[in-house]
Design a protein around this motif. Structure first.
Motif, PDB file in Angstrom:
ATOM      1  N   HIS A   1       0.832  -1.205   0.000  1.00 18.22           N
ATOM      2  CA  HIS A   1       0.000   0.000   0.000  1.00 18.22           C
ATOM      3  C   HIS A   1       0.869   1.258   0.000  1.00 18.22           C
ATOM      4  CE1 HIS A   1      -3.075   2.907   1.186  1.00 18.22           C
ATOM      5  NE2 HIS A   1      -2.278   3.269   2.167  1.00 18.22           N
ATOM      6  N   LEU A   2       1.939   1.232   0.819  1.00 17.27           N
ATOM      7  CA  LEU A   2       2.789   2.415   0.940  1.00 17.27           C
ATOM      8  C   LEU A   2       3.652   2.648  -0.294  1.00 17.27           C
ATOM      9  CD1 LEU A   2       3.778   2.205   4.687  1.00 17.27           C
ATOM     10  CD2 LEU A   2       2.376   3.945   3.592  1.00 17.27           C
ATOM     11  N   GLN A   3       3.837   1.633  -1.118  1.00 16.99           N
ATOM     12  CA  GLN A   3       4.555   1.850  -2.371  1.00 16.99           C
ATOM     13  C   GLN A   3       3.732   2.719  -3.315  1.00 16.99           C
ATOM     14  OE1 GLN A   3       5.469  -2.109  -3.654  1.00 16.99           O
ATOM     15  NE2 GLN A   3       7.333  -2.217  -2.418  1.00 16.99           N
TER      16      GLN A   3
ATOM     17  N   TYR B   1       0.931   8.927   6.058  1.00 18.44           N
ATOM     18  CA  TYR B   1       1.726   8.874   7.279  1.00 18.44           C
ATOM     19  C   TYR B   1       1.063   8.040   8.369  1.00 18.44           C
ATOM     20  CZ  TYR B   1       4.269  12.504   4.893  1.00 18.44           C
ATOM     21  OH  TYR B   1       4.985  13.200   3.955  1.00 18.44           O
ATOM     22  N   LEU B   2      -0.269   7.966   8.381  1.00 21.79           N
ATOM     23  CA  LEU B   2      -0.934   7.134   9.380  1.00 21.79           C
ATOM     24  C   LEU B   2      -0.658   5.657   9.128  1.00 21.79           C
ATOM     25  CD1 LEU B   2      -4.337   8.973   9.803  1.00 21.79           C
ATOM     26  CD2 LEU B   2      -2.418   8.918  11.363  1.00 21.79           C
ATOM     27  N   SER B   3      -0.615   5.262   7.877  1.00 21.74           N
ATOM     28  CA  SER B   3      -0.283   3.870   7.565  1.00 21.74           C
ATOM     29  C   SER B   3       1.181   3.584   7.889  1.00 21.74           C
ATOM     30  CB  SER B   3      -0.556   3.563   6.100  1.00 21.74           C
ATOM     31  OG  SER B   3      -1.937   3.597   5.853  1.00 21.74           O
ATOM     32  N   GLN B   4       2.049   4.575   7.710  1.00 22.04           N
ATOM     33  CA  GLN B   4       3.455   4.393   8.073  1.00 22.04           C
ATOM     34  C   GLN B   4       3.583   4.158   9.571  1.00 22.04           C
ATOM     35  OE1 GLN B   4       5.846   7.672   6.713  1.00 22.04           O
ATOM     36  NE2 GLN B   4       5.294   7.351   4.565  1.00 22.04           N
ATOM     37  N   ARG B   5       2.814   4.909  10.345  1.00 23.64           N
ATOM     38  CA  ARG B   5       2.846   4.746  11.800  1.00 23.64           C
ATOM     39  C   ARG B   5       2.323   3.366  12.193  1.00 23.64           C
ATOM     40  NH1 ARG B   5      -0.743   5.839  16.275  1.00 23.64           N
ATOM     41  NH2 ARG B   5       0.520   6.279  18.116  1.00 23.64           N
ATOM     42  N   GLY B   6       1.236   2.946  11.561  1.00 25.65           N
ATOM     43  CA  GLY B   6       0.692   1.626  11.837  1.00 25.65           C
ATOM     44  C   GLY B   6       1.680   0.527  11.487  1.00 25.65           C
ATOM     45  N   LEU B   7       2.390   0.707  10.382  1.00 27.18           N
ATOM     46  CA  LEU B   7       3.401  -0.267   9.973  1.00 27.18           C
ATOM     47  C   LEU B   7       4.515  -0.354  11.011  1.00 27.18           C
ATOM     48  CD1 LEU B   7       4.602  -2.190   7.840  1.00 27.18           C
ATOM     49  CD2 LEU B   7       5.649  -0.190   6.784  1.00 27.18           C
ATOM     50  N   ARG B   8       4.963   0.792  11.512  1.00 26.44           N
ATOM     51  CA  ARG B   8       6.021   0.785  12.528  1.00 26.44           C
ATOM     52  C   ARG B   8       5.552   0.096  13.808  1.00 26.44           C
ATOM     53  NH1 ARG B   8       7.106   6.044  10.451  1.00 26.44           N
ATOM     54  NH2 ARG B   8       5.872   6.959  12.120  1.00 26.44           N
ATOM     55  N   LYS B   9       4.289   0.296  14.187  1.00 21.71           N
ATOM     56  CA  LYS B   9       3.761  -0.352  15.388  1.00 21.71           C
ATOM     57  C   LYS B   9       3.709  -1.864  15.217  1.00 21.71           C
ATOM     58  CE  LYS B   9       0.442   1.463  17.768  1.00 21.71           C
ATOM     59  NZ  LYS B   9      -0.823   2.095  18.203  1.00 21.71           N
ATOM     60  N   ILE B  10       3.252  -2.319  14.047  1.00 23.04           N
ATOM     61  CA  ILE B  10       3.167  -3.757  13.794  1.00 23.04           C
ATOM     62  C   ILE B  10       4.563  -4.368  13.737  1.00 23.04           C
ATOM     63  CG2 ILE B  10       2.461  -5.489  12.100  1.00 23.04           C
ATOM     64  CD1 ILE B  10       0.107  -3.657  11.423  1.00 23.04           C
ATOM     65  N   LEU B  11       5.523  -3.649  13.133  1.00 22.91           N
ATOM     66  CA  LEU B  11       6.902  -4.144  13.088  1.00 22.91           C
ATOM     67  C   LEU B  11       7.470  -4.315  14.495  1.00 22.91           C
ATOM     68  CD1 LEU B  11       8.369  -2.085  10.120  1.00 22.91           C
ATOM     69  CD2 LEU B  11       8.224  -4.568  10.267  1.00 22.91           C
TER      70      LEU B  11
END
Length: 90
Positions: free
Chosen positions: A39-41, A47-57
């Protein structure tokens, strides 16, 4: 939107009985990470999806650290199955 499962190595019966297992949670987080990455590609400024990705990582990293301390063999098998690299140790 149709959700695609990138990793479907776990059968339906195993999903029903082992939802709380560390392996199942790591596989589930890995699926979410791969979906969010694709999705981020397309949407680089989400930026909200980026934050969610960092939390899941972070959650996946903590679960993998726990599994590596408890059972190194299961950890290695899971890393190989998911084709992810080991996190850096400090």
């Amino acid at each position: 939107m149709v959700k695609k499962s990138f990793i479907s190595d776990i059968s339906q019966e195993e999903k029903e009985e082992n939802r709380g297992s560390v392996e199942f949670q790591v596989v589930n987080f890995t699926n979410k990470i791969r979906i969010l990455t694709s999705h981020l590609q397309l949407h680089r400024k989400d930026y909200l999806s980026q934050r969610g990705l960092r939390k899941i990582l972070g959650k996946r990293q903590r679960l993998l650290a726990y599994l590596s301390k408890k059972n190194r063999v299961r950890y290695k098998e899971l890393i190989d199955q998911l084709e992810i690299r080991e996190p850096k140790t400090h």
